[in-house]
Write a protein that holds these residues in place. Structure first.
Motif, short mmCIF file in Angstrom:
data_model
loop_
_atom_site.label_atom_id
_atom_site.label_comp_id
_atom_site.label_asym_id
_atom_site.label_seq_id
_atom_site.Cartn_x
_atom_site.Cartn_y
_atom_site.Cartn_z
N GLY A 16 0.79 -1.24 0.00
CA GLY A 16 0.00 0.00 0.00
C GLY A 16 0.81 1.28 0.00
O GLY A 16 0.25 2.37 0.02
N ASP A 17 2.14 1.17 0.01
CA ASP A 17 2.98 2.37 0.01
C ASP A 17 3.22 2.83 -1.44
O ASP A 17 4.25 2.51 -2.04
CB ASP A 17 4.30 2.04 0.71
CG ASP A 17 5.26 3.23 0.72
OD1 ASP A 17 4.85 4.33 0.31
OD2 ASP A 17 6.42 3.03 1.13
N ILE A 18 2.27 3.58 -1.97
CA ILE A 18 2.37 4.01 -3.37
C ILE A 18 3.63 4.84 -3.60
O ILE A 18 4.27 4.77 -4.64
CB ILE A 18 1.12 4.85 -3.77
CG1 ILE A 18 -0.12 3.97 -3.73
CG2 ILE A 18 1.29 5.43 -5.16
CD1 ILE A 18 -1.39 4.69 -4.11
N GLY A 19 4.00 5.61 -2.57
CA GLY A 19 5.16 6.49 -2.69
C GLY A 19 6.45 5.74 -3.04
O GLY A 19 7.35 6.31 -3.66
N ALA A 20 6.52 4.46 -2.65
CA ALA A 20 7.72 3.68 -2.95
C ALA A 20 7.93 3.53 -4.45
O ALA A 20 9.05 3.27 -4.90
CB ALA A 20 7.63 2.31 -2.29
N TYR A 21 6.85 3.69 -5.19
CA TYR A 21 6.97 3.54 -6.65
C TYR A 21 7.82 4.67 -7.25
O TYR A 21 8.47 4.48 -8.27
CB TYR A 21 5.59 3.50 -7.31
CG TYR A 21 5.63 2.94 -8.72
CD1 TYR A 21 6.05 1.63 -8.96
CD2 TYR A 21 5.26 3.71 -9.81
CE1 TYR A 21 6.10 1.11 -10.24
CE2 TYR A 21 5.29 3.19 -11.10
CZ TYR A 21 5.72 1.89 -11.31
OH TYR A 21 5.77 1.37 -12.58
N ALA A 22 7.80 5.82 -6.58
CA ALA A 22 8.59 6.96 -7.07
C ALA A 22 10.08 6.59 -7.13
O ALA A 22 10.80 7.03 -8.03
CB ALA A 22 8.37 8.18 -6.17
N ALA A 23 10.52 5.78 -6.15
CA ALA A 23 11.93 5.38 -6.14
C ALA A 23 12.24 4.50 -7.34
O ALA A 23 13.32 4.60 -7.94
CB ALA A 23 12.24 4.65 -4.84
N LEU A 24 11.30 3.63 -7.71
CA LEU A 24 11.53 2.77 -8.88
C LEU A 24 11.53 3.59 -10.17
O LEU A 24 12.33 3.35 -11.07
CB LEU A 24 10.44 1.68 -8.96
CG LEU A 24 10.58 0.53 -7.95
CD1 LEU A 24 9.38 -0.40 -8.04
CD2 LEU A 24 11.87 -0.26 -8.19
N VAL A 25 10.63 4.56 -10.23
CA VAL A 25 10.57 5.42 -11.43
C VAL A 25 11.89 6.18 -11.58
O VAL A 25 12.48 6.22 -12.65
CB VAL A 25 9.37 6.41 -11.36
CG1 VAL A 25 9.41 7.39 -12.52
CG2 VAL A 25 8.05 5.65 -11.35
N ALA A 26 12.35 6.75 -10.46
CA ALA A 26 13.61 7.52 -10.51
C ALA A 26 14.78 6.60 -10.88
O ALA A 26 15.69 7.01 -11.61
CB ALA A 26 13.85 8.18 -9.16
N ARG A 27 14.74 5.39 -10.39
CA ARG A 27 15.84 4.44 -10.65
C ARG A 27 15.93 4.06 -12.12
O ARG A 27 17.02 3.92 -12.68
CB ARG A 27 15.62 3.19 -9.80
CG ARG A 27 16.71 2.14 -9.94
CD ARG A 27 16.54 1.06 -8.90
NE ARG A 27 16.71 1.59 -7.54
CZ ARG A 27 16.42 0.91 -6.43
NH1 ARG A 27 15.95 -0.31 -6.51
NH2 ARG A 27 16.60 1.46 -5.24
N TYR A 28 14.81 3.88 -12.76
CA TYR A 28 14.82 3.36 -14.14
C TYR A 28 14.56 4.42 -15.21
O TYR A 28 14.63 4.12 -16.39
CB TYR A 28 13.80 2.22 -14.28
CG TYR A 28 14.27 0.96 -13.59
CD1 TYR A 28 15.22 0.14 -14.19
CD2 TYR A 28 13.79 0.60 -12.34
CE1 TYR A 28 15.69 -1.00 -13.55
CE2 TYR A 28 14.26 -0.54 -11.69
CZ TYR A 28 15.19 -1.34 -12.31
OH TYR A 28 15.66 -2.47 -11.69
N ARG A 29 14.21 5.63 -14.78
CA ARG A 29 13.79 6.66 -15.72
C ARG A 29 14.79 6.89 -16.87
O ARG A 29 14.45 6.75 -18.05
CB ARG A 29 13.54 7.98 -14.99
CG ARG A 29 13.03 9.09 -15.87
CD ARG A 29 13.39 10.48 -15.36
NE ARG A 29 13.26 10.64 -13.94
CZ ARG A 29 14.31 10.90 -13.14
NH1 ARG A 29 15.53 11.01 -13.63
NH2 ARG A 29 14.14 11.07 -11.84
N ASP A 30 16.02 7.19 -16.50
CA ASP A 30 16.98 7.57 -17.54
C ASP A 30 17.43 6.39 -18.40
O ASP A 30 17.59 6.51 -19.61
CB ASP A 30 18.20 8.25 -16.91
CG ASP A 30 17.86 9.65 -16.41
OD1 ASP A 30 16.75 10.13 -16.72
OD2 ASP A 30 18.68 10.25 -15.69
N ARG A 31 17.61 5.24 -17.76
CA ARG A 31 18.08 4.07 -18.52
C ARG A 31 17.02 3.62 -19.52
O ARG A 31 17.30 3.38 -20.70
CB ARG A 31 18.44 2.93 -17.57
CG ARG A 31 19.03 1.79 -18.34
CD ARG A 31 19.63 0.73 -17.47
NE ARG A 31 19.99 -0.40 -18.32
CZ ARG A 31 20.21 -1.60 -17.88
NH1 ARG A 31 20.13 -1.86 -16.61
NH2 ARG A 31 20.53 -2.57 -18.71
#
Lengths: 181, 128
Positions: A16-31
């Motif tokens: 239920g921690d939707i905010g944790a998804y932001a970390a995944l987005v930031a991690r994979y965004r540029d690659r």
């Protein structure tokens, strides 16, 4: 502080921690963005495909069987989005326009050369058939194994090897043509 | 040999160029997070009257038929073809006082693309 791994972040999101998804987005965004940009050729379309892939991945996170390999699973979604977006974009005129500021502002000759070389590469890449471009980028730029690419694309390993070989041959020819213009 | 070396050089230079890091606008993160915070569009909920839908559809069709008589002539004399477009229906029957409101006597058959049809003989007159 040690960053949480993909599996841990996926576990938090599922809890239920939707905010944790932001970390995944930031991690994979540029690659992933690099793949989308090279595959589609237009920044706006590439960002749209990337955003769509992230949203779809979130909504189907329950189907991510191996959270440790979230990145590979996300790649699969992006490859599909790029195929769809790329096909749509190809119906429009594919135009590569490099950043004018970068070109005009290239104060140093070597910088201007680099911008020109990047342009040659972009144009050569754009001339490849989408399936050749896809296989070449995944193999040589994203550094995936043929077995992984086969899993992502649904193509057989021998077919992929052939596509990469053809892509290499064609790229060489296209670059030579561009440099001799 | 030299040509092969030449190819390697060109392709390796291309790969080096393509491997350069790319920076994607960080605003994308906010757009993704905003999008996922919104509930996804759900397929239309099953309507509460779904169970009676076939009957309502058939009744409405019949009423319209009686009032406006828009049906076309069937292939046989005195045979009338009734057609209903109801993609969501599981079964459709044509009922009225001409068949004692018995759905078993005039089931409509699914043709294709949600089209249901039946042909029934009818004497000239007014029906409910």
């Amino acid at each position: 502080m040690v960053e949480a791994g993909d599996a841990e972040l996926v576990r938090r999101i599922r809890a239920g921690d939707i905010g944790a998804y932001a970390a995944l987005v930031a991690r994979y965004r540029d690659r992933l963005g690099r793949y989308a940009l090279h595959m589609i050729g237009d920044r706006e379309d590439a960002e749209e495909a990337l955003q769509d892939a992230f949203v779809r991945a979130y909504r189907s996170l329950a189907r991510c069987d191996d959270p440790e390999r979230f990145g590979a699973w996300l790649y699969g979604i992006l490859v599909n989005r790029c195929r769809t977006t790329g096909a749509r974009a190809a119906r429009r005129r594919r135009v590569f326009v490099r950043d004018d500021d970068a070109i005009n502002g290239a104060a140093h000759p070597s910088q201007a050369d680099r911008v020109e070389w990047a342009d040659v590469v972009d144009r050569a890449l754009a001339r490849l058939a989408p399936e050749y471009r896809e296989a070449f980028l995944l193999k040589h730029v994203e550094d995936l194994e043929y077995e992984e690419i086969a899993e992502l694309t649904g193509a057989g390993v021998s077919a992929l090897k052939m596509r990469v070989k053809r892509a290499r041959e064609q790229l060489q020819r296209f670059v030579k043509e561009a440099e001799h213009v | 040999m030299f040509e092969r070396q030449d190819e390697e050089d060109i392709v390796e230079r291309v790969i080096r160029e393509l491997r350069r890091p790319v920076s994607i606008d960080r605003a994308l993160d906010a757009r993704v997070m905003s999008e996922i915070a919104r509930p996804p569009a759900q397929p239309a909920a099953r309507r509460p009257f779904a169970r009676v839908w076939p009957w309502l559809a058939a009744a409405a069709l019949l009423a319209a038929a009686v009032i406006a008589r828009p049906w076309s002539r069937g292939t046989r004399p005195d045979a009338f073809q009734f057609v209903l477009i109801a993609p969501q229906a599981a079964s459709v029957a044509l009922v009225g006082d001409f068949n004692d409101w018995d759905p078993a006597r005039a089931p409509m058959h699914a043709a294709r693309d949600g089209v249901w049809a039946t042909v029934i003989p009818l004497a000239p007159g007014r029906y409910r």
